[in-house]
Scaffold this active site. Structure first.
Site, PDB file in Angstrom:
ATOM      1  N   VAL A  60      69.998  34.650  32.953  1.00  0.00           N
ATOM      2  CA  VAL A  60      70.474  35.523  31.753  1.00  0.00           C
ATOM      3  C   VAL A  60      71.552  36.435  32.778  1.00  0.00           C
ATOM      4  O   VAL A  60      71.196  36.959  33.707  1.00  0.00           O
ATOM      5  CB  VAL A  60      69.370  36.410  31.249  1.00  0.00           C
ATOM      6  CG1 VAL A  60      69.878  37.652  30.640  1.00  0.00           C
ATOM      7  CG2 VAL A  60      68.334  35.943  30.373  1.00  0.00           C
ATOM      8  N   CYS A  74      52.721  13.059  52.218  1.00  0.00           N
ATOM      9  CA  CYS A  74      53.010  12.632  51.000  1.00  0.00           C
ATOM     10  C   CYS A  74      54.390  13.108  50.637  1.00  0.00           C
ATOM     11  O   CYS A  74      54.970  12.703  49.827  1.00  0.00           O
ATOM     12  CB  CYS A  74      51.967  13.056  49.932  1.00  0.00           C
ATOM     13  SG  CYS A  74      51.683  14.762  49.872  1.00  0.00           S
ATOM     14  N   CYS A 117      45.108  13.753  51.302  1.00  0.00           N
ATOM     15  CA  CYS A 117      44.321  15.065  51.239  1.00  0.00           C
ATOM     16  C   CYS A 117      43.596  15.291  50.117  1.00  0.00           C
ATOM     17  O   CYS A 117      42.445  15.709  50.047  1.00  0.00           O
ATOM     18  CB  CYS A 117      44.805  16.167  52.067  1.00  0.00           C
ATOM     19  SG  CYS A 117      45.773  15.881  53.522  1.00  0.00           S
ATOM     20  N   SER A 157      48.891  43.329  39.257  1.00  0.00           N
ATOM     21  CA  SER A 157      47.343  43.171  39.193  1.00  0.00           C
ATOM     22  C   SER A 157      46.919  44.083  37.972  1.00  0.00           C
ATOM     23  O   SER A 157      47.260  45.354  38.183  1.00  0.00           O
ATOM     24  CB  SER A 157      46.553  43.145  40.318  1.00  0.00           C
ATOM     25  OG  SER A 157      45.239  43.061  39.866  1.00  0.00           O
ATOM     26  N   THR A 187      53.873  34.578  39.609  1.00  0.00           N
ATOM     27  CA  THR A 187      52.696  33.549  39.273  1.00  0.00           C
ATOM     28  C   THR A 187      52.443  32.617  40.280  1.00  0.00           C
ATOM     29  O   THR A 187      51.224  31.966  40.189  1.00  0.00           O
ATOM     30  CB  THR A 187      53.295  32.984  38.035  1.00  0.00           C
ATOM     31  OG1 THR A 187      53.833  34.090  37.058  1.00  0.00           O
ATOM     32  CG2 THR A 187      52.298  32.045  37.075  1.00  0.00           C
ATOM     33  N   HIS A 225      40.382  38.940  36.582  1.00  0.00           N
ATOM     34  CA  HIS A 225      39.385  40.045  36.881  1.00  0.00           C
ATOM     35  C   HIS A 225      38.234  40.647  35.727  1.00  0.00           C
ATOM     36  O   HIS A 225      38.864  40.328  34.492  1.00  0.00           O
ATOM     37  CB  HIS A 225      40.277  41.472  37.208  1.00  0.00           C
ATOM     38  CG  HIS A 225      41.125  41.324  38.400  1.00  0.00           C
ATOM     39  ND1 HIS A 225      40.790  41.717  39.706  1.00  0.00           N
ATOM     40  CD2 HIS A 225      42.378  40.841  38.662  1.00  0.00           C
ATOM     41  CE1 HIS A 225      41.486  41.552  40.689  1.00  0.00           C
ATOM     42  NE2 HIS A 225      42.542  40.858  40.072  1.00  0.00           N
ATOM     43  N   SER A 232      46.640  36.401  43.875  1.00  0.00           N
ATOM     44  CA  SER A 232      45.140  35.852  44.328  1.00  0.00           C
ATOM     45  C   SER A 232      44.433  35.185  43.156  1.00  0.00           C
ATOM     46  O   SER A 232      43.150  34.795  43.427  1.00  0.00           O
ATOM     47  CB  SER A 232      44.431  37.435  44.328  1.00  0.00           C
ATOM     48  OG  SER A 232      45.096  38.033  45.314  1.00  0.00           O
ATOM     49  N   CYS A 250      48.929  11.231  47.677  1.00  0.00           N
ATOM     50  CA  CYS A 250      48.465  12.412  48.439  1.00  0.00           C
ATOM     51  C   CYS A 250      46.763  12.104  48.934  1.00  0.00           C
ATOM     52  O   CYS A 250      46.165  12.121  48.461  1.00  0.00           O
ATOM     53  CB  CYS A 250      48.400  13.758  48.016  1.00  0.00           C
ATOM     54  SG  CYS A 250      47.662  15.254  48.692  1.00  0.00           S
TER      55      CYS A 250
END
Lengths: 421, 488
Positions: free
Chosen positions: B177, B448, B408, B343, B46, B54, B50, B406
């Site tokens: 588990v 940061c 940026c 996917s 996860t 879809h 990408s 942060c």
């Protein structure tokens, strides 16, 4: 605090503080320095080694010592205000600065002129695409330096340093003094970009091996770094298969270059120079936008803070004079171009009055050179020529152009190296 | 073994699949528990994929993948608002650069229509270049799918999880588990590193390890193979030199190919390659992998600003041996699988969750929808997206909004503190990064990272030296040791 200023300076490091003092000296009545960190002084506060200030203050200081000197200069001057712990979010085209601070909240400040002195940041692992896993223990040298010198923690116990610029060398010594074993310093180039004195004092004195033409081809460790695979590189800096060897370590420090921090400049749509990654400025350090000035590492990365201060004083002076409406008169604009051997030159433009103006050019060569002649020409006129016994990409070259010479400039200026036949 | 809990259902795995199932189950009057072996949720597939929702034209007609993809895409359109998901519905292009590839696009169009995908259209070269002017001029056309989008996968998983917790579900992290207890061919419990959970139903959403979890119950019907995909992510400042949305090459039989996509936060990435590997823990980016994706991406986008790369990462797809999703009942009673979720697993997750909830209701017919299910998750404050007026108000209410940690990404201390203290809160530096984006920008946490470490230490009440980057031994900093000869 007020809402309108003659000069607002973005960044309270050596450039910002020097600019503020110079603006004050030149008559600006309301000056504000905005700093995002919890104290003024910028990166100098974590550079606890010495070697600063020989040119500017004529004595050898530590980083915090140099910062302190700069702060002393602006202290107790009612014309200069400072704001720390304050982040500038935006600078608008009409020179409004939007900033935020935990105590004062969101601020909207107006300036007659602005000086950008945001400094630079470090190039990261991602920018140079080091393969391998992504464990804890990979730091830029500056982040590690802050942790060890200011916050009081050790980034690791066994380190490999990539990059032999001065920050990498200084950190090799610092980490050794703090009880971390530095296994090696690696340099992808065939020469070190650091000062010779640093190679001696930071590596040789501590028996730390320097591997030239070597780089990291893999970082190991799924949680914390467990080691690196190193390889020799060819003249195109590509790893040579079969030359790999492993070094066990728990830390990788990266000292692989600095990048001017120009996010706010981009928002202002300033003309930028791709090779320096900073805004294009004239000799007064005015950018492509009238009333917006820039100085220090945000324009181009310096090796000496002394030059940063010098450049910032120029910006401070002309920002103050502009804010007071004291710069009247026609100016002649010419471009400064670089020729053979010269990689960058600041300023990139000149805005010259009829009578000329004394100025300095700051240049870097593209590769190490010996016994070359630096020539500044305008059309067919040779303005200045100087013999350089040595030139290294890591050492900025400063060249004086007195007013009587700049008066002769008729068209675009060209700086280039001429090799003796 | 001590008994940790009793539950109606135990979900194994805290990725997008497990969290989506947990949220779906939290609609019913069930005691549901999710267990995750890592210190945080969304740390496997996860977190490195990408991020694409879809449209659903790739999978063969009638396949589980096709059905779940199209339904999942529809569900995200509904969940987006309820769960404050960060989705940009950019639409996607599959670009052809030859006549043969155009023929493939027409097949995809036909397949997509049969799968129930709306709005599909073949665009001319001019139309493609009008949408994406930086693409190769050799483009001959493209399949345009307006319903595709790009999301923020780990934030989505965390939103599912937080919504489930809000509705009474329970989550244990750092909870591996170790066994599944089966008596008389039926599941009776799950042995974890934190103790036994008595349950009659286990949902296996263990991603790369789903085959191993199945094996613990005696189900050896499938195996999962890691398939590595590497990515290069670019600074926002070069997005205008790259693409506006999602651009795929024309697919071949094994992969959708290396794509170019601008994420929901404005960073463009190129990738992934597809490398079958053995080791499920091999998350190393390789020189060959990067060279390959650069070469492939250049076929779509001739000018790639490699100097503006900010990070490279790799994710492992959980590929099943059949190639399709494995969804449904195991031959071991009480075990359900949501496995082989490669996917479009991210897109399909909420649809698969519905399907599993339906199976749970079949097995537990006495279970009913819960009264007072809260479908809406309170919205988070994202400081840099507020108007100036709202920013001013935010700082007035909580001064920590006035401290940008942060630089940026302009992430404030208040957002970081909230990410640590909210339900399913961050416990690690990367956990803060996944929730807030602090450290995701061009300096990659150079500024940061140390500050986030110190905030974590303060908020969690632990020493700085105990703060982790990500997994168990990933300490950020150590105590200084006194030098030789120095007094301790």
């Amino acid at each position: 605090m007020s809402e309108s200023y003659d000069v607002i300076i973005i960044g309270g490091g050596p450039a910002g503080l020097s600019a503020a003092y110079s603006a004050w000296e030149n008559g600006a009545k309301k000056i504000l320095v905005i700093e995002r960190d919890r104290e003024l002084g910028g990166i100098l506060q974590q550079c606890i080694h010495n070697g600063f200030g020989l040119h500017h203050f004529k004595e050898e200081l530590t980083g915090p010592g140099y910062a302190h000197r700069c702060m002393e200069l602006i202290k107790d001057k009612p014309e200069i205000e400072t704001l720390i712990d304050t982040m500038v979010l935006e600078i608008t085209q009409d020179k409004t600065v939007v900033a935020v601070n935990p105590k004062k909240g969101l601020l909207e400040l107006h300036a007659k002129t602005i000086i950008l002195t945001m400094g630079c940041r470090e190039r990261t692992r991602g920018a140079i695409r080091i393969p391998g896993e992504r464990p804890a223990g990979v730091f830029t040298a500056g982040a590690a330096q802050r942790m060890v010198n200011m916050e009081g923690y050790l980034p690791g116990k066994k380190a490999v340093i990539l990059g032999s610029g001065d920050i990498g060398l200084i950190m090799a010594r610092r980490m050794s003094l703090e009880g971390c074993k530095v296994e090696a310093v690696l340099e992808i180039c065939s020469f070190s970009n650091g000062l010779t004195r640093n190679i001696v004092q930071c590596l040789e004195d501590y028996d730390i091996p320097l591997y030239l033409s070597h780089t990291i081809v893999k970082i190991h460790g799924s949680e914390r770094v467990t080691g690196v695979t190193v390889a020799k590189v060819d003249e195109r800096m590509q790893p040579l298969p079969g030359t790999e060897f492993d070094i066990e370590c728990d830390t990788v420090l990266l000292s692989v270059g600095l990048i001017p921090e120009n996010e706010l400049s981009r928002g202002l749509d300033l003309k930028m120079e791709p090779l320096t990654s900073g805004p294009v400025v004239d000799q007064r350090r005015e950018t492509s936008k009238p009333g917006i000035f820039a100085a220090g590492n945000v324009v181009h990365v310096h090796d000496l803070v002394d030059f940063v201060s010098e450049e910032a004083e120029i910006a401070g002076k002309f920002a103050a004079l502009t804010a007071q409406g004291m710069l009247e008169g026609e100016l002649k604009h010419v471009e400064v171009t670089t020729g053979d051997g010269i990689r960058t030159c600041v300023p990139q433009r000149l805005s010259l009055p009829e009578e000329g103006e004394t100025l300095r050019l700051f240049m870097r060569v593209g590769a190490p050179e010996q016994k070359v002649r630096l020539e500044v020409t305008s059309g067919d006129t040779l303005i200045v020529s100087k013999l350089l016994p040595f030139a290294k990409p890591s050492e900025m070259i400063a060249l004086n152009l007195p007013a009587e010479k700049t008066k002769l400039i008729s068209g675009d200026l060209k700086v280039a190296l001429k090799r003796e036949a | 073994m001590n008994c940790l809990r009793e539950a109606d259902v135990v979900v194994v795995g805290g990725g997008i699949m497990g969290t989506a199932v947990l949220r779906e189950l939290s609609k019913y009057d069930l005691k549901s528990i999710l267990v995750e072996k890592e210190p945080d949720l969304a740390m496997g597939t996860t977190k490195a994929n990408s991020a694409i929702l879809h449209a659903g034209f790739d999978a063969p007609n009638g396949s589980m993948k096709a059905r779940m993809n199209v339904r999942g895409n529809t569900l995200y359109h509904i969940l987006e608002d309820q769960l404050d998901l960060d989705i940009k519905w950019t639409g996607s292009l599959v670009v052809a650069t030859s006549e043969e590839e155009l023929a493939t696009l027409r097949e995809l169009l036909e397949r997509g229509r049969k799968n129930g995908v709306g709005g599909l259209q073949i665009l001319s070269a001019e139309e493609v270049l009008a949408k994406e002017p930086n693409l190769t001029k050799t483009v001959t056309g493209a399949l345009w799918a307006p319903s595709a989008g790009v999301c923020w996968p780990f934030a989505a998983a965390l939103s599912f999880a937080r919504s489930a917790v809000q509705n009474g579900a329970e989550i244990f992290t750092d909870c591996r588990v170790e066994g599944i207890v089966v008596a008389d061919g039926k599941v009776t419990g799950v042995k974890t590193s934190k103790g036994l959970i008595k349950t009659g139903l286990v949902i296996n959403a263990a991603g790369l390890y789903a085959d191993e979890v199945a094996k613990m119950a005696g189900d050896e019907s499938f195996s999962i193979h890691p398939r590595k995909g590497e990515y290069i992510l670019f600074d926002k400042t070069v997005a205008d030199k790259m693409v506006n949305g999602i651009v795929f090459p024309t697919p071949n039989k094994t992969t959708k190919g290396v794509l170019v996509c601008t994420t929901t936060h404005g960073n463009t990435f190129i990738g992934p390659n597809a490398e079958d590997i053995e080791d499920k823990d091999d998350r190393a980016v390789t020189i060959t992998g990067m060279d390959r994706i650069i070469a492939s991406a250049k076929k779509l986008l001739p000018e790639i600003p490699l100097g503006a790369a900010i990070t490279e990462f790799c994710g492992l797809r959980a590929a099943s041996d059949s190639g399709d999703f494995i969804i449904g009942k195991s031959r071991v009673a009480g075990l359900l699988h949501a496995a082989g979720m490669q996917s479009p697993g991210l897109t399909a997750a909420p649809a698969v969750a519905e399907e599993l909830a339906r199976l749970v209701r079949e097995l537990l017919p006495m279970v009913h929808l819960k009264k007072g299910f809260q479908s809406i998750l309170p919205k988070k404050t994202v400081f840099h997206r507020l108007s100036r007026v709202k920013q001013a108000a935010a700082v007035q209410k909580n001064k920590l909004y006035g401290r940008v940690i942060c630089r940026c990404e302009t992430i404030t201390e208040a957002e970081i503190v909230a990410a640590i203290n909210e339900s399913c809160g961050a416990r690690t530096v990367d956990g803060v990064k996944r929730r807030t984006r602090a450290g995701m920008g061009r300096c990659q946490g150079g500024f940061c990272g140390p500050r986030v470490t110190q905030i974590l230490a303060r908020e969690l009440g632990i020493p700085v030296t105990e703060v982790l980057k990500e997994r168990a031994d990933s300490h950020m900093f150590y105590e200084k040791e006194p030098a030789a000869g120095e007094e301790a």
